[in-house]
Design a protein around this motif. Structure first.
Motif, PDB file in Angstrom:
ATOM      1  N   UNK A   1     -16.615 -10.780  -3.219  1.00 53.76           N
ATOM      2  CA  UNK A   1     -16.198 -11.360  -1.944  1.00 53.76           C
ATOM      3  C   UNK A   1     -16.888 -10.722  -0.742  1.00 53.76           C
ATOM      4  N   UNK A   2     -17.364  -9.507  -0.907  1.00 53.79           N
ATOM      5  CA  UNK A   2     -17.960  -8.817   0.243  1.00 53.79           C
ATOM      6  C   UNK A   2     -19.283  -9.427   0.683  1.00 53.79           C
ATOM      7  N   UNK A   3     -19.845 -10.361  -0.119  1.00 54.18           N
ATOM      8  CA  UNK A   3     -21.056 -11.041   0.343  1.00 54.18           C
ATOM      9  C   UNK A   3     -20.760 -11.903   1.570  1.00 54.18           C
ATOM     10  N   UNK A   4     -19.482 -12.173   1.813  1.00 55.62           N
ATOM     11  CA  UNK A   4     -19.079 -12.981   2.961  1.00 55.62           C
ATOM     12  C   UNK A   4     -18.760 -12.128   4.187  1.00 55.62           C
ATOM     13  N   UNK A   5     -19.033 -10.840   4.098  1.00 56.17           N
ATOM     14  CA  UNK A   5     -18.729  -9.944   5.213  1.00 56.17           C
ATOM     15  C   UNK A   5     -19.481 -10.360   6.474  1.00 56.17           C
ATOM     16  N   UNK A   6     -18.737 -10.487   7.552  1.00 54.84           N
ATOM     17  CA  UNK A   6     -19.336 -10.721   8.872  1.00 54.84           C
ATOM     18  C   UNK A   6     -18.814  -9.646   9.811  1.00 54.84           C
ATOM     19  N   UNK A   7     -19.550  -9.355  10.834  1.00 61.02           N
ATOM     20  CA  UNK A   7     -19.100  -8.350  11.785  1.00 61.02           C
ATOM     21  C   UNK A   7     -19.406  -6.944  11.302  1.00 61.02           C
ATOM     22  N   UNK A   8     -18.974  -5.969  12.074  1.00 56.04           N
ATOM     23  CA  UNK A   8     -19.302  -4.580  11.774  1.00 56.04           C
ATOM     24  C   UNK A   8     -18.062  -3.687  11.760  1.00 56.04           C
ATOM     25  N   UNK A   9     -16.912  -4.262  11.393  1.00 56.77           N
ATOM     26  CA  UNK A   9     -15.696  -3.454  11.323  1.00 56.77           C
ATOM     27  C   UNK A   9     -15.858  -2.366  10.264  1.00 56.77           C
ATOM     28  N   UNK A  10     -15.524  -1.135  10.635  1.00 50.02           N
ATOM     29  CA  UNK A  10     -15.755   0.000   9.741  1.00 50.02           C
ATOM     30  C   UNK A  10     -14.916  -0.070   8.467  1.00 50.02           C
ATOM     31  N   UNK A  11     -13.695  -0.553   8.582  1.00 52.47           N
ATOM     32  CA  UNK A  11     -12.838  -0.658   7.400  1.00 52.47           C
ATOM     33  C   UNK A  11     -13.395  -1.686   6.422  1.00 52.47           C
ATOM     34  N   UNK A  12     -13.767  -2.843   6.924  1.00 49.16           N
ATOM     35  CA  UNK A  12     -14.309  -3.883   6.051  1.00 49.16           C
ATOM     36  C   UNK A  12     -15.637  -3.461   5.440  1.00 49.16           C
TER      37      UNK A  12
ATOM     38  N   UNK B   1      -4.354 -12.238  -2.610  1.00 48.65           N
ATOM     39  CA  UNK B   1      -5.011 -11.999  -1.327  1.00 48.65           C
ATOM     40  C   UNK B   1      -6.300 -12.804  -1.232  1.00 48.65           C
ATOM     41  N   UNK B   2      -6.530 -13.441  -0.103  1.00 48.93           N
ATOM     42  CA  UNK B   2      -7.738 -14.233   0.126  1.00 48.93           C
ATOM     43  C   UNK B   2      -8.833 -13.308   0.651  1.00 48.93           C
ATOM     44  N   UNK B   3      -9.542 -12.649  -0.269  1.00 45.55           N
ATOM     45  CA  UNK B   3     -10.527 -11.652   0.131  1.00 45.55           C
ATOM     46  C   UNK B   3     -11.735 -12.260   0.838  1.00 45.55           C
ATOM     47  N   UNK B   4     -12.094 -13.476   0.497  1.00 49.99           N
ATOM     48  CA  UNK B   4     -13.207 -14.109   1.208  1.00 49.99           C
ATOM     49  C   UNK B   4     -12.854 -14.261   2.695  1.00 49.99           C
ATOM     50  N   UNK B   5     -11.654 -14.764   2.977  1.00 52.05           N
ATOM     51  CA  UNK B   5     -11.235 -14.948   4.364  1.00 52.05           C
ATOM     52  C   UNK B   5     -11.118 -13.612   5.093  1.00 52.05           C
ATOM     53  N   UNK B   6     -10.729 -12.570   4.371  1.00 49.93           N
ATOM     54  CA  UNK B   6     -10.626 -11.242   4.985  1.00 49.93           C
ATOM     55  C   UNK B   6     -11.999 -10.720   5.364  1.00 49.93           C
ATOM     56  N   UNK B   7     -12.964 -10.823   4.465  1.00 46.07           N
ATOM     57  CA  UNK B   7     -14.314 -10.346   4.780  1.00 46.07           C
ATOM     58  C   UNK B   7     -14.989 -11.215   5.843  1.00 46.07           C
ATOM     59  N   UNK B   8     -14.638 -12.494   5.885  1.00 44.07           N
ATOM     60  CA  UNK B   8     -15.184 -13.370   6.928  1.00 44.07           C
ATOM     61  C   UNK B   8     -14.521 -13.121   8.281  1.00 44.07           C
ATOM     62  N   UNK B   9     -13.408 -12.395   8.291  1.00 40.10           N
ATOM     63  CA  UNK B   9     -12.711 -12.112   9.537  1.00 40.10           C
ATOM     64  C   UNK B   9     -11.701 -13.166   9.942  1.00 40.10           C
ATOM     65  N   UNK B  10     -11.407 -14.127   9.039  1.00 39.06           N
ATOM     66  CA  UNK B  10     -10.444 -15.183   9.365  1.00 39.06           C
ATOM     67  C   UNK B  10      -9.002 -14.740   9.138  1.00 39.06           C
ATOM     68  N   UNK B  11      -8.804 -13.752   8.252  1.00 33.28           N
ATOM     69  CA  UNK B  11      -7.477 -13.226   7.967  1.00 33.28           C
ATOM     70  C   UNK B  11      -7.539 -11.706   7.991  1.00 33.28           C
TER      71      UNK B  11
END
Length: 233
Positions: free
Chosen positions: A75-86, A138-148
């Motif tokens: 799911x982390x391939x969908x990471x957007x942004x630069x939040x340190x936790x994500x 948990x919707x991990x794709x949405x979390x890494x995309x920053x939607x949730x």
């Protein structure tokens, strides 16, 4: 003890309805009263779950009974942004999926009502449930995309509601939750039986885990506890 009977019921109401007998309704016309007596254990020698226990048991049994997945989504391939936790979770995802490390996520979250909840999340278990497409995963794709936003749940390893004082702990197939009189709560990894402490107090198990603290605009204060199952991170 595993209780697969909970899988027969979609809701807690259906579960409770499975207990009353014909004579219950003959002598007690009030369905609410019947339900209360069942919850109090007057109806059967069988343990009757309350609502939270029912849904926790159902989630655990669904995870246990689900077929093994043959393809894994990273799911982390969908990471957007630069939040340190994500970013930190993205770096650890594949190693958790391969069970080379086991990461426990501690976080404290402020709800919209102004009160906090906190908890310990088994990252590998959460990812696995998402890959199995389990209900409520948990919707991990949405979390890494920053939607949730990631948030602890009562079905996680540990959960604390700061408003009500409610505490829940749930062992799973990775960890046994243990309460120690000196070191407080800790987790025993079922794979290698190592004790994973989640305290800053000096303790004899500290070498079993790497504790890393993160702060970010999205998640404020988060601690990641990394345990090397086969190799260190």
């Amino acid at each position: 003890m595993e209780d697969y009977s909970v899988l027969k019921y979609s809701t807690y109401a259906e579960y409770l309805a499975s207990f009353p007998r014909t004579e219950d309704h003959r002598y007690l016309q009030d369905v609410v009263t019947i339900d209360k007596l069942i919850k109090l254990g007057y109806h059967s020698i069988t343990t009757v779950y309350d609502e939270d226990e029912f849904y926790r048991a159902k989630l655990v049994m669904e995870s246990s009974a689900a077929p093994k997945v043959t393809s894994i989504t990273i799911y982390s391939i969908y990471l957007t942004g630069d939040d340190e936790v994500l970013k930190a979770l993205a770096m650890r995802e594949k190693a958790n999926v391969l069970q080379e490390i086991s990461t426990i996520i501690y976080m404290q979250v402020r709800r919209r009502n102004g009160f906090d909840i906190s908890g310990y999340i088994d990252y590998e278990m959460s990812l696995r449930q998402a890959n199995m497409r389990l209900a409520g995963a948990t919707d991990w794709r949405a979390i890494f995309e920053g939607h949730k936003l990631l948030s602890p749940r009562i079905t996680d390893l540990g959960f604390y509601n700061w408003r009500t004082g409610e505490v829940f702990d749930t062992s799973n197939d990775n960890y046994q939750v243990v309460s120690h009189p000196v070191y407080g709560m800790y987790f025993m990894h079922k794979g290698d039986h190592k004790i994973i402490p989640v305290t800053t107090k000096p303790n004899p198990f500290a070498e079993n885990v790497t504790r890393t603290v993160f702060k970010s605009p999205l998640y404020d204060f988060v601690v990641l506890y990394d345990h090397g199952v086969r190799k260190k991170i």
